[in-house]
Scaffold this motif. Structure first.
Motif, PDB file in Angstrom:
ATOM      1  N   ILE A 107       0.843  -1.198   0.000  1.00  0.00           N
ATOM      2  CA  ILE A 107       0.000   0.000   0.000  1.00  0.00           C
ATOM      3  C   ILE A 107       0.883   1.255   0.000  1.00  0.00           C
ATOM      4  O   ILE A 107       1.916   1.296   0.673  1.00  0.00           O
ATOM      5  N   SER A 108       0.495   2.240  -0.808  1.00  0.00           N
ATOM      6  CA  SER A 108       1.274   3.481  -0.774  1.00  0.00           C
ATOM      7  C   SER A 108       0.328   4.653  -0.569  1.00  0.00           C
ATOM      8  O   SER A 108      -0.583   4.868  -1.354  1.00  0.00           O
ATOM      9  N   LEU A 109       0.499   5.332   0.526  1.00  0.00           N
ATOM     10  CA  LEU A 109      -0.395   6.426   0.895  1.00  0.00           C
ATOM     11  C   LEU A 109       0.401   7.729   1.039  1.00  0.00           C
ATOM     12  O   LEU A 109       1.542   7.713   1.500  1.00  0.00           O
ATOM     13  N   SER A 110      -0.224   8.813   0.656  1.00  0.00           N
ATOM     14  CA  SER A 110       0.429  10.121   0.818  1.00  0.00           C
ATOM     15  C   SER A 110       0.359  10.527   2.290  1.00  0.00           C
ATOM     16  O   SER A 110      -0.399   9.935   3.072  1.00  0.00           O
ATOM     17  N   ASP A 111       1.135  11.515   2.649  1.00  0.00           N
ATOM     18  CA  ASP A 111       1.090  12.000   4.035  1.00  0.00           C
ATOM     19  C   ASP A 111      -0.306  12.469   4.404  1.00  0.00           C
ATOM     20  O   ASP A 111      -0.791  12.212   5.506  1.00  0.00           O
ATOM     21  N   GLY A 112      -0.936  13.167   3.463  1.00  0.00           N
ATOM     22  CA  GLY A 112      -2.295  13.660   3.706  1.00  0.00           C
ATOM     23  C   GLY A 112      -3.262  12.511   3.962  1.00  0.00           C
ATOM     24  O   GLY A 112      -4.089  12.563   4.876  1.00  0.00           O
ATOM     25  N   GLN A 113      -3.150  11.470   3.158  1.00  0.00           N
ATOM     26  CA  GLN A 113      -4.028  10.309   3.330  1.00  0.00           C
ATOM     27  C   GLN A 113      -3.800   9.653   4.688  1.00  0.00           C
ATOM     28  O   GLN A 113      -4.743   9.303   5.395  1.00  0.00           O
ATOM     29  N   LYS A 114      -2.533   9.497   5.040  1.00  0.00           N
ATOM     30  CA  LYS A 114      -2.206   8.889   6.338  1.00  0.00           C
ATOM     31  C   LYS A 114      -2.792   9.700   7.484  1.00  0.00           C
ATOM     32  O   LYS A 114      -3.363   9.163   8.432  1.00  0.00           O
ATOM     33  N   LYS A 115      -2.630  10.999   7.358  1.00  0.00           N
ATOM     34  CA  LYS A 115      -3.134  11.896   8.399  1.00  0.00           C
ATOM     35  C   LYS A 115      -4.650  11.782   8.533  1.00  0.00           C
ATOM     36  O   LYS A 115      -5.197  11.686   9.636  1.00  0.00           O
ATOM     37  N   ALA A 116      -5.312  11.745   7.389  1.00  0.00           N
ATOM     38  CA  ALA A 116      -6.778  11.665   7.395  1.00  0.00           C
ATOM     39  C   ALA A 116      -7.242  10.348   8.013  1.00  0.00           C
ATOM     40  O   ALA A 116      -8.186  10.320   8.809  1.00  0.00           O
ATOM     41  N   LEU A 117      -6.567   9.244   7.662  1.00  0.00           N
ATOM     42  CA  LEU A 117      -6.957   7.946   8.213  1.00  0.00           C
ATOM     43  C   LEU A 117      -6.722   7.900   9.718  1.00  0.00           C
ATOM     44  O   LEU A 117      -7.481   7.273  10.462  1.00  0.00           O
ATOM     45  N   VAL A 131      -7.715  18.354   6.988  1.00  0.00           N
ATOM     46  CA  VAL A 131      -6.405  17.909   6.508  1.00  0.00           C
ATOM     47  C   VAL A 131      -6.045  18.578   5.184  1.00  0.00           C
ATOM     48  O   VAL A 131      -4.867  18.668   4.830  1.00  0.00           O
ATOM     49  N   GLY A 132      -7.047  19.016   4.482  1.00  0.00           N
ATOM     50  CA  GLY A 132      -6.809  19.599   3.173  1.00  0.00           C
ATOM     51  C   GLY A 132      -6.630  18.535   2.105  1.00  0.00           C
ATOM     52  O   GLY A 132      -5.781  18.631   1.227  1.00  0.00           O
ATOM     53  N   LEU A 133      -7.461  17.487   2.213  1.00  0.00           N
ATOM     54  CA  LEU A 133      -7.376  16.357   1.282  1.00  0.00           C
ATOM     55  C   LEU A 133      -8.636  16.315   0.420  1.00  0.00           C
ATOM     56  O   LEU A 133      -9.736  16.619   0.890  1.00  0.00           O
ATOM     57  N   LYS A 134      -8.443  15.955  -0.847  1.00  0.00           N
ATOM     58  CA  LYS A 134      -9.612  15.811  -1.712  1.00  0.00           C
ATOM     59  C   LYS A 134     -10.433  14.611  -1.244  1.00  0.00           C
ATOM     60  O   LYS A 134      -9.862  13.584  -0.854  1.00  0.00           O
ATOM     61  N   ASN A 135     -11.760  14.716  -1.347  1.00  0.00           N
ATOM     62  CA  ASN A 135     -12.636  13.639  -0.877  1.00  0.00           C
ATOM     63  C   ASN A 135     -12.284  12.297  -1.513  1.00  0.00           C
ATOM     64  O   ASN A 135     -12.183  11.281  -0.839  1.00  0.00           O
ATOM     65  N   ASN A 136     -12.085  12.311  -2.827  1.00  0.00           N
ATOM     66  CA  ASN A 136     -11.837  11.019  -3.497  1.00  0.00           C
ATOM     67  C   ASN A 136     -10.515  10.390  -3.050  1.00  0.00           C
ATOM     68  O   ASN A 136     -10.395   9.177  -2.980  1.00  0.00           O
ATOM     69  N   GLU A 137      -9.542  11.225  -2.700  1.00  0.00           N
ATOM     70  CA  GLU A 137      -8.269  10.672  -2.209  1.00  0.00           C
ATOM     71  C   GLU A 137      -8.457  10.007  -0.845  1.00  0.00           C
ATOM     72  O   GLU A 137      -7.836   8.998  -0.533  1.00  0.00           O
ATOM     73  N   PHE A 138      -9.339  10.599  -0.067  1.00  0.00           N
ATOM     74  CA  PHE A 138      -9.643  10.016   1.247  1.00  0.00           C
ATOM     75  C   PHE A 138     -10.319   8.649   1.082  1.00  0.00           C
ATOM     76  O   PHE A 138      -9.926   7.654   1.691  1.00  0.00           O
ATOM     77  N   PHE A 139     -11.335   8.607   0.235  1.00  0.00           N
ATOM     78  CA  PHE A 139     -12.080   7.360   0.062  1.00  0.00           C
ATOM     79  C   PHE A 139     -11.184   6.258  -0.520  1.00  0.00           C
ATOM     80  O   PHE A 139     -11.230   5.108  -0.072  1.00  0.00           O
ATOM     81  N   LEU A 167      -7.357  -2.102  11.697  1.00  0.00           N
ATOM     82  CA  LEU A 167      -6.724  -1.926  10.377  1.00  0.00           C
ATOM     83  C   LEU A 167      -6.055  -0.546  10.287  1.00  0.00           C
ATOM     84  O   LEU A 167      -4.927  -0.433   9.805  1.00  0.00           O
ATOM     85  N   LEU A 168      -6.760   0.471  10.792  1.00  0.00           N
ATOM     86  CA  LEU A 168      -6.232   1.827  10.705  1.00  0.00           C
ATOM     87  C   LEU A 168      -4.962   1.993  11.546  1.00  0.00           C
ATOM     88  O   LEU A 168      -4.080   2.781  11.217  1.00  0.00           O
ATOM     89  N   GLU A 169      -4.875   1.194  12.616  1.00  0.00           N
ATOM     90  CA  GLU A 169      -3.676   1.268  13.455  1.00  0.00           C
ATOM     91  C   GLU A 169      -2.420   0.808  12.725  1.00  0.00           C
ATOM     92  O   GLU A 169      -1.309   1.155  13.092  1.00  0.00           O
ATOM     93  N   GLN A 170      -2.642   0.022  11.680  1.00  0.00           N
ATOM     94  CA  GLN A 170      -1.473  -0.487  10.927  1.00  0.00           C
ATOM     95  C   GLN A 170      -0.954   0.539   9.906  1.00  0.00           C
ATOM     96  O   GLN A 170       0.058   0.308   9.260  1.00  0.00           O
ATOM     97  N   VAL A 171      -1.692   1.638   9.734  1.00  0.00           N
ATOM     98  CA  VAL A 171      -1.253   2.668   8.779  1.00  0.00           C
ATOM     99  C   VAL A 171      -0.122   3.471   9.395  1.00  0.00           C
ATOM    100  O   VAL A 171      -0.291   4.048  10.464  1.00  0.00           O
ATOM    101  N   ARG A 172       1.053   3.429   8.720  1.00  0.00           N
ATOM    102  CA  ARG A 172       2.178   4.181   9.284  1.00  0.00           C
ATOM    103  C   ARG A 172       2.848   5.029   8.221  1.00  0.00           C
ATOM    104  O   ARG A 172       2.859   4.694   7.078  1.00  0.00           O
TER     105      ARG A 172
END
Ligand SMILES: [Zn+2]
Length: 502
Positions: free
Chosen positions: A420-430, A458-466, A497-502
């Motif tokens: 999985i590859s997530l941006s900083d913004g995505q990680k923050k939102a999760l 967070v300043g993240l686009k909705n679709n990036e969050f989903f 699951l969210l706890e595993q996001v780093r």
């Protein structure tokens, strides 16, 4: 439908008006079971059954018959015959389909196998005609006096038929088919016909003179057979497919032959158009992978399958949906049901609902939407479902296994995907989502609103969050409605699951 009256009620009224003085009305339908009886063929019997119900609702007595035209000849080797049996089946061409062994069931004949399957499938649909096997009727010589009439009026029959033909029938044409007593095929020639006696010869070399009151090997040809049976059963109503209904088609000639030859006023007739599958296989019975009624029943509740046919006039074709539009069909029916029980449906809608039901019901059944069940089924949350809901969950399971587009299928992950590859913004939102979910009292709607709050903060686009959330939970870019998915799976598991996001 914008019509004020329901179509089957219109037909029922017409029958009562035109068929005067009958104590019992006869509604008929039938088919030649030359292969799997597919969903397109089902329209024949349900069109009839709806007219039967409409007549019954008017207090009339009905005889509802379904004819298995299984004394018809085998025309060609059907495509669904197993490869190693094809040679054997070549030898059966020209024999009645009732006299050939079934390659699928040793105990049954070729036709009976398909008949039994369809008869079984009609039961859950609440359709119970009296089945008549024409092989038996013919073998028992039930139509011998009609056959005699047809022989006597051979010329008049030819006159009717020739009116619609480019090439007139041969001088020696007869309205009969004779199955040879020795080889059972119809490669026969009639040498003489008089009264109840015919003399015939066969391509196999056999030759005989018989009395067709005693030997049931003689059958009327289709265009004469059909009107003869109207007379025999005193049929008042029968539908017919578009193929029979064309100008000069078998209904046109049957009408004339019925009157002229048998002195019988033809039944009220209703043409029905073809229905086609959408998102499934083809309906053709000869292709061997036709969609049968039981295929339909795997994904449709009987009343919703009925609803498709009830809600469309017979002269209009429509698709039987197997793709994701099935969700809409279920929603449409649930909505109709709701309106019916809240007494806000139009008279036409009420009628459509009632005739869609297999059994009348007094209270609105508990139902979970098809869409929500797609999530419940795939998250293993169906254990507490009962009755109608459990039944529907099975349909959803079958749909997911056999027809659902990939985007509807998912598996809840135990671990987040390694790649999985997530941006900083995505990680923050999760991360924010995780904290939000720790508040156990959050409702589904509140969770839904949270998504947008989080994206804004967070300043993240909705679709990036989903996309990020679906990737963590399902290892996919898309999924069912997220808030509902989270509630269904359970916040605890999502937090893990969210706890595993780093
Ligand atoms: Zn023969």
């Amino acid at each position: 439908m914008t019509d004020k009256f329901f179509w089957a009620d219109d037909i029922a009224e017409k029958i009562i008006k035109e068929k005067v003085g009958k104590s019992e009305y006869v509604c008929a339908c039938g088919i030649s079971p030359s292969g799997t009886i597919h969903m397109g063929n089902f329209r024949e019997v349900i069109t009839t059954e709806l007219v039967v119900r409409a007549l019954k609702d008017k207090g009339k007595k009905i005889r509802f018959i379904y004819s298995w035209d299984d004394y018809d000849r085998l025309r060609k080797v059907p495509m669904n015959i197993p490869e190693n049996k094809k040679k054997e089946f070549e030898n059966y061409i020209g024999m009645p389909i009732s006299e050939i062994p079934s390659p699928f069931d040793k105990k049954l004949d070729y036709a009976r196998y398909f008949e039994a399957q369809f008869e079984k499938d009609l039961k859950p649909m609440g359709i119970k005609p009296k089945f008549i096997r024409q092989s038996e009727m013919n073998k028992k010589c039930k139509y011998s006096s009609l056959i005699k009439t047809a022989i006597e009026k051979r010329k008049e029959i030819m006159d009717v038929l020739n009116k619609y033909r480019k090439e007139p029938l041969d001088e020696n044409w007869t309205p009969l088919e004779v199955y040879c007593e020795k080889c059972k095929k119809d490669a026969t020639k009639i040498l003489n016909a008089k009264g109840y006696e015919i003399e015939y010869s066969c391509a196999c070399g056999f030759r005989n003179k018989i009395d067709f009151r005693k030997k049931g090997i003689v059958k009327l040809k289709w265009r004469v057979d059909w009107p003869a049976r109207w007379f025999y059963e005193k049929v008042d109503f029968e539908p017919g497919g578009a193929d029979h209904s064309a100008p000069g088609g078998s209904f046109d000639t049957a009408k004339k032959i019925s009157k002229k030859i048998f002195g019988y006023n033809p039944p009220i007739y209703q043409l029905y158009e073809w229905v086609r599958p959408k998102g499934g296989k083809e309906f053709s019975s000869s292709s061997g992978n036709a969609l049968s009624l039981s295929d339909g029943l795997e994904v449709y509740e009987p009343e919703i399958l009925r609803y498709l046919f009830v809600g469309t006039r017979p002269n209009k074709g429509f698709p039987i949906i197997f793709d994701d539009e099935i969700i809409k069909i279920y929603e449409e029916f649930d909505e109709l049901e709701r309106k019916y029980f809240e007494k806000i449906a139009t008279p036409l809608e009420n009628r459509i609902y009632e005739l869609s039901l297999v059994k009348m019901r007094k209270t609105k059944p508990e139902k979970t939407s098809f869409r929500h069940l797609i999530t419940l089924v795939q998250t293993g949350k169906t254990k507490n479902l009962k009755g109608k809901e459990k039944e529907r969950a099975e349909k959803v399971r079958n749909w997911l296994d056999n027809y659902a587009p990939e985007e509807f299928k998912f598996k809840v992950q135990d671990k987040i995907p390694e790649d999985i590859s997530l941006s900083d913004g995505q990680k923050k939102a999760l991360n924010e989502l995780k904290f939000a979910l720790k508040n156990k009292n959050l409702t589904e709607e509140e969770i839904y609103n949270k998504f947008y709050d989080i994206c804004a903060s967070v300043g993240l686009k909705n679709n990036e969050f989903f996309t990020a959330a679906y990737n963590v939970i399902l290892n996919k870019n898309r999924g069912p409605r997220l808030a509902n998915l989270i509630m269904t799976i359970g916040k605890e598991k999502i937090i893990k699951l969210l706890e595993q996001v780093r």
